[in-house]
Write an enzyme that holds these catalytic residues in place. Sequence first.
Site, PDB file in Angstrom:
ATOM      1  N   SER A 236       0.836  -1.192   0.000  1.00  0.00           N
ATOM      2  CA  SER A 236       0.000   0.000   0.000  1.00  0.00           C
ATOM      3  C   SER A 236       0.879   1.253   0.000  1.00  0.00           C
ATOM      4  CB  SER A 236      -0.953  -0.048   1.202  1.00  0.00           C
ATOM      5  OG  SER A 236      -2.028   0.823   1.040  1.00  0.00           O
ATOM      6  N   ASP A 468      -8.688  -4.215  -6.252  1.00  0.00           N
ATOM      7  CA  ASP A 468      -8.182  -3.641  -5.004  1.00  0.00           C
ATOM      8  C   ASP A 468      -8.980  -2.385  -4.675  1.00  0.00           C
ATOM      9  OD1 ASP A 468      -6.606  -2.144  -3.073  1.00  0.00           O
ATOM     10  OD2 ASP A 468      -4.916  -3.425  -3.594  1.00  0.00           O
ATOM     11  N   HIS A 496      -7.131  -6.014  -0.792  1.00  0.00           N
ATOM     12  CA  HIS A 496      -6.052  -5.033  -0.848  1.00  0.00           C
ATOM     13  C   HIS A 496      -4.715  -5.733  -0.677  1.00  0.00           C
ATOM     14  CE1 HIS A 496      -3.965  -1.329  -0.610  1.00  0.00           C
ATOM     15  NE2 HIS A 496      -3.860  -1.278   0.694  1.00  0.00           N
TER      16      HIS A 496
END
Length: 527
Positions: A236, A468, A496
């Site tokens: 991320s 995602d 994710h």
Amino acid sequence: MHKRRSSRPTRPLRASGVLLAAAALLISACSSGSSTTTAATTSAVLTALPRATPTALSPYYGQKLDWRSCGVPGFECATMKAPLDYAKPGAGDVRLAVSRKKATGPGKRLGSLLVNPGGPGGSAVGYLQSYAGIGYPADVRARYDMVAVDPRGVARSEPVECLNGREMDAFAQTDTTPDDGKETDQLVDAFKKFAEGCGEHSPDLLRHVSTVEAARDMDILRAVLGDEKLNYVGASYGTFLGATYAGLYPDRVGRLVLDGALDPSLTARKLNEEQTAGFETAFQSFAKDCVRHSDCPLGDAGTSPDQVGRNLKAFFQQLDKEPIPAGDADGRKLGEALATTGVIAAMYDETAWPQLRDALTSAMRKNDGSGLLALSDSYYERDADGQYANLMSANAAVNCLDLPAAFSGPDQVEESLPAFEKASPVFGEGLAWASLNCAYWPVKNTGEPHRIEAKGAAPILVVGTTRDPATPYPWARSLASQLSSGTLLTYVGDGHTAYGRGSACIDSTINRYLLQGTPPQKGKRCS
């Protein structure tokens, strides 16, 4: 951006505007005003730093870490110093928490593997000790010392503080879908109070928590650990941190995995709008799954995903008018803001969908908001005693320093509402208003949108998941194309990030790269 949500004890971190504090969530840098630059028009490129270490930084690069037991079996901890201000190395230090678990063998040691779970604001040390250091593939842990450093301003590394627990409770419940001028003023006041709290409690550090500075800290750690190259797995927001390192030090790039990638060329407004669309994509998948179950409170087998969304939106509007009991010891009720956060929290990982379905059933059919409140509290990292981790504070601090603010005031938000609501009929309005947070930040941004090319770097592996919610797949495609040595690995699926989430194809491909340095063939896709 939001945070990373997975089956492991971490979450996606960098996140969306659902949380007021995380509003501009994704990516970094922020200035105020309305920025409209897009990837197609951004010409700025992150410039590499000189290869030679400046004399003023030599004491930092030459320091020795005093490793000690941290109370977690198998792990050691230490404190590393870095300059608070790289432009003025003699003006003071910031103390950074570091942890490691040494390679277990067998096989030749490959050096250190630094990990970061994202955020910004996620504790890398916590992630290492609770997951990466014990849950990464055994072959990887056998060959690498597993290492983490909490970035400056995060968790154990001189955390940025903004509001106390009671104040955060009020902030988290602030209505982000104002119906009139009075409610708009209340929302603006909440953002201002949050920003003022950050400025009051962390006045000096607040100016020096940028992603560039955190990346420079990682290079000091690389040197202190005795590694010629940096090996790294970032998820991320951690992909932006890792890509920034590559852009600053391309000749020191070892094996970099950037999983759930961010696009550094986008403005805060564009990032938030595209992330809003990402959450809608994830919700559509949830909606299709929900109606296959007899206990889905949002529709039955014949209900379309769009109608499921309208049903959820109607429930949110009901909560806006009349919050419901949530069995909370502190007297909190479930209103629209907390319910929305709870739903978004479950979008990070499809394994959370049954929990969300149960929570919605309790709220919609039994007038019991405890399940959604628990999801929201988990997202905010609020404990049973009403105390919050500094995740939200650090998230805003980094984002508002890294990029110009998405909006300068309520008028610009109102102008953007059609675009955000088109991106997501369910979440668009709330995420647009949540993107207003950096407009009132007490510190001017130091970053701007830019491309990262890292010319001359060793092969870098960029991983993107097609559905995602927090880091939309196009961002991974964009980052991989920007990086001169980037290779894109695609996971066709939900959730994710992709590494360690159950795909043998993804895991074996990443493991091969980490252990052998061999990236996959161009166009590699896994499901």
